[in-house]
Scaffold this motif. Structure first.
Motif, PDB file in Angstrom:
ATOM      1  N   ALA A   1     -97.138 -15.651  -7.308  1.00  9.02           N
ATOM      2  CA  ALA A   1     -95.857 -14.995  -7.594  1.00  9.02           C
ATOM      3  C   ALA A   1     -94.842 -15.269  -6.488  1.00  9.02           C
ATOM      4  N   LEU A   2     -95.304 -15.221  -5.251  1.00 11.80           N
ATOM      5  CA  LEU A   2     -94.399 -15.470  -4.125  1.00 11.80           C
ATOM      6  C   LEU A   2     -93.917 -16.918  -4.124  1.00 11.80           C
ATOM      7  N   ALA A   3     -94.813 -17.853  -4.456  1.00  7.45           N
ATOM      8  CA  ALA A   3     -94.417 -19.269  -4.529  1.00  7.45           C
ATOM      9  C   ALA A   3     -93.334 -19.470  -5.581  1.00  7.45           C
ATOM     10  N   GLN A   4     -93.484 -18.807  -6.734  1.00  4.46           N
ATOM     11  CA  GLN A   4     -92.454 -18.904  -7.772  1.00  4.46           C
ATOM     12  C   GLN A   4     -91.110 -18.398  -7.280  1.00  4.46           C
ATOM     13  N   GLU A   5     -91.143 -17.312  -6.516  1.00  2.37           N
ATOM     14  CA  GLU A   5     -89.901 -16.763  -5.975  1.00  2.37           C
ATOM     15  C   GLU A   5     -89.227 -17.753  -5.038  1.00  2.37           C
ATOM     16  N   TYR A   6     -90.030 -18.388  -4.152  1.00  2.00           N
ATOM     17  CA  TYR A   6     -89.478 -19.401  -3.249  1.00  2.00           C
ATOM     18  C   TYR A   6     -88.808 -20.531  -4.044  1.00  2.00           C
ATOM     19  N   ILE A   7     -89.505 -21.045  -5.068  1.00  4.49           N
ATOM     20  CA  ILE A   7     -88.968 -22.159  -5.868  1.00  4.49           C
ATOM     21  C   ILE A   7     -87.667 -21.761  -6.556  1.00  4.49           C
ATOM     22  N   ARG A   8     -87.656 -20.563  -7.130  1.00  8.53           N
ATOM     23  CA  ARG A   8     -86.456 -20.104  -7.840  1.00  8.53           C
ATOM     24  C   ARG A   8     -85.252 -20.044  -6.915  1.00  8.53           C
ATOM     25  N   TYR A   9     -85.454 -19.466  -5.737  1.00  7.70           N
ATOM     26  CA  TYR A   9     -84.327 -19.344  -4.809  1.00  7.70           C
ATOM     27  C   TYR A   9     -83.890 -20.708  -4.270  1.00  7.70           C
ATOM     28  N   MET A  10     -84.863 -21.606  -4.068  1.00  6.28           N
ATOM     29  CA  MET A  10     -84.512 -22.948  -3.606  1.00  6.28           C
ATOM     30  C   MET A  10     -83.671 -23.690  -4.650  1.00  6.28           C
ATOM     31  N   LYS A  11     -84.045 -23.550  -5.937  1.00  9.21           N
ATOM     32  CA  LYS A  11     -83.269 -24.178  -6.995  1.00  9.21           C
ATOM     33  C   LYS A  11     -81.873 -23.571  -7.058  1.00  9.21           C
ATOM     34  N   ASP A  12     -81.780 -22.252  -6.863  1.00  6.27           N
ATOM     35  CA  ASP A  12     -80.469 -21.608  -6.853  1.00  6.27           C
ATOM     36  C   ASP A  12     -79.610 -22.158  -5.723  1.00  6.27           C
ATOM     37  N   MET A  13     -80.226 -22.329  -4.528  1.00  5.87           N
ATOM     38  CA  MET A  13     -79.498 -22.872  -3.382  1.00  5.87           C
ATOM     39  C   MET A  13     -79.049 -24.311  -3.657  1.00  5.87           C
ATOM     40  N   SER A  14     -79.925 -25.099  -4.330  1.00  7.34           N
ATOM     41  CA  SER A  14     -79.589 -26.484  -4.642  1.00  7.34           C
ATOM     42  C   SER A  14     -78.376 -26.554  -5.550  1.00  7.34           C
ATOM     43  N   ALA A  15     -78.370 -25.675  -6.576  1.00  6.60           N
ATOM     44  CA  ALA A  15     -77.252 -25.678  -7.524  1.00  6.60           C
ATOM     45  C   ALA A  15     -75.972 -25.141  -6.874  1.00  6.60           C
TER      46      ALA A  15
ATOM     47  N   PHE B   1     -75.019 -25.093  -3.658  1.00  6.39           N
ATOM     48  CA  PHE B   1     -74.438 -25.899  -2.583  1.00  6.39           C
ATOM     49  C   PHE B   1     -74.438 -27.398  -2.881  1.00  6.39           C
ATOM     50  N   GLY B   2     -74.893 -27.784  -4.059  1.00  6.91           N
ATOM     51  CA  GLY B   2     -74.898 -29.188  -4.410  1.00  6.91           C
ATOM     52  C   GLY B   2     -75.861 -30.003  -3.582  1.00  6.91           C
ATOM     53  N   LEU B   3     -76.968 -29.429  -3.286  1.00  4.01           N
ATOM     54  CA  LEU B   3     -77.970 -30.114  -2.480  1.00  4.01           C
ATOM     55  C   LEU B   3     -79.017 -30.761  -3.384  1.00  4.01           C
ATOM     56  N   LYS B   4     -79.693 -31.793  -2.864  1.00  2.48           N
ATOM     57  CA  LYS B   4     -80.742 -32.481  -3.599  1.00  2.48           C
ATOM     58  C   LYS B   4     -81.953 -31.563  -3.758  1.00  2.48           C
ATOM     59  N   ASP B   5     -82.448 -31.488  -4.955  1.00  2.32           N
ATOM     60  CA  ASP B   5     -83.625 -30.656  -5.226  1.00  2.32           C
ATOM     61  C   ASP B   5     -84.877 -31.505  -4.976  1.00  2.32           C
ATOM     62  N   ASP B   6     -85.396 -31.449  -3.734  1.00  2.00           N
ATOM     63  CA  ASP B   6     -86.544 -32.281  -3.367  1.00  2.00           C
ATOM     64  C   ASP B   6     -87.693 -31.445  -2.823  1.00  2.00           C
TER      65      ASP B   6
END
Length: 300
Positions: free
Chosen positions: A83-97, A99-104
């Motif tokens: 569950a915590l890993a999913q939360e990290y991924i979700r927030y990282m994708k939000d940050m990517s969108a 700030f226009g950062l590469k989702d890597d």
């Protein structure tokens, strides 16, 4: 028992898939200073471990090292927090969108995030189950170091007894020599007066008075009596301790007090005498007392 404060003990016990190694080493110290180094998972048992060590050691700087090996690795488990890993991924994708950062995002990056993977230690119930095995290891190591400290303590006791023999000889010499010193002084004083004044000028009462004053000045009867008493008390203390059962109270502090009193009496004897022979024996007394004190510092 007469025990040294220096010693070493080791024990290794195994049961099923668990192995515990306990090592104890100790050196001199005024009080019991116990340091326990062991795996963090055993911390709940530290109080019991300390109580167990006190059965075998009363005084000294003591280091106890405990290692635990679990061949099944059942005491540590890696837990994945999905569950915590999913939360990290979700927030990282939000940050990517945002700030226009590469989702890597990579698995190795995610694994480094706090609490995605955790290591579960033994719970309190599992730790308590280890106590019988741990107690066995600590007891065996404690018995080993107690035996080593007792063995060395007996050698120290024998050495102290030899030095007490030398001291007894010094006391005997001074006891026998003291009356001779007074007689010698009286003879020298009488001869000197005869040389100066002749027979007519000799006042026997005056000579007797001077001799009495001198005898009182150099008298060390009380010091010799007390010194003999302290020597006898130290002998008795050592002999009683050698016959005492294991776990009995140490004698180091009592012997140290007696040695201090011996030193006090020998100093007084040296300060009172002007005789070369007595001075020499007084120095031998002090030398052996100092050696005894050094040995006592090694005793529990």
């Amino acid at each position: 028992m007469v025990r040294s404060m220096t010693g070493y003990g080791r024990s290794e016990v195994s049961k099923e898939d668990k192995k515990i190694v306990a090592e104890i080493k100790s050196v001199n110290n005024r009080f019991l200073d116990l340091t326990v180094k062991m795996p963090r998972k055993l911390n709940p048992l530290e109080s019991k471990i300390r109580d167990e060590i006190k059965i075998y050691i009363q005084r000294g700087k003591v280091d106890l090292f405990i290692t635990l090996e679990d061949l099944s690795d059942s005491d540590e488990k890696v837990k994945y927090n999905h569950a915590l890993a999913q939360e990290y991924i979700r927030y990282m994708k939000d940050m990517s969108a945002e700030f226009g950062l590469k989702d890597d995002i990579r698995v190795t990056d995610l694994a480094r995030m706090a609490d995605v993977f955790t290591v579960e230690d033994l719970d309190e119930g599992d730790v308590s189950e280890l106590w019988p095995l741990l107690k066995n290891a600590v007891d065996e190591a404690g018995e080993a170091i107690a035996e080593a400290r007792t063995r060395e303590g007996m050698f120290l006791s024998a050495d102290i007894q030899k030095k007490l023999d030398v001291m007894t000889g010094c006391v005997d010499y001074i006891t026998e020599r003291s009356p001779e010193i007074v007689r010698s002084y009286q003879e020298k004083l009488t001869a000197k007066i005869h040389d100066l004044l002749g027979d007519a000028g000799v006042d026997e009462n005056r000579i007797a008075e001077e001799v009495t004053i001198y005898a009182d000045k150099i008298c060390v009867d009380e010091e010799l009596v007390r010194l003999r008493s302290h020597i006898r008390a130290m002998r008795d203390t050592l002999l009683e301790a050698e016959k005492a059962p294991a776990g009995s109270e140490g004698v180091g502090r009592k012997l140290d007090f007696l040695a201090q009193e011996m030193n006090r009496e020998s100093n007084t004897i040296l300060s009172k005498t002007d005789d070369v022979g007595v001075s020499a024996q007084g120095i031998v007394l002090k030398t052996n007392i100092e050696k005894i004190r050094e040995q006592i510092q090694n005793l529990e």
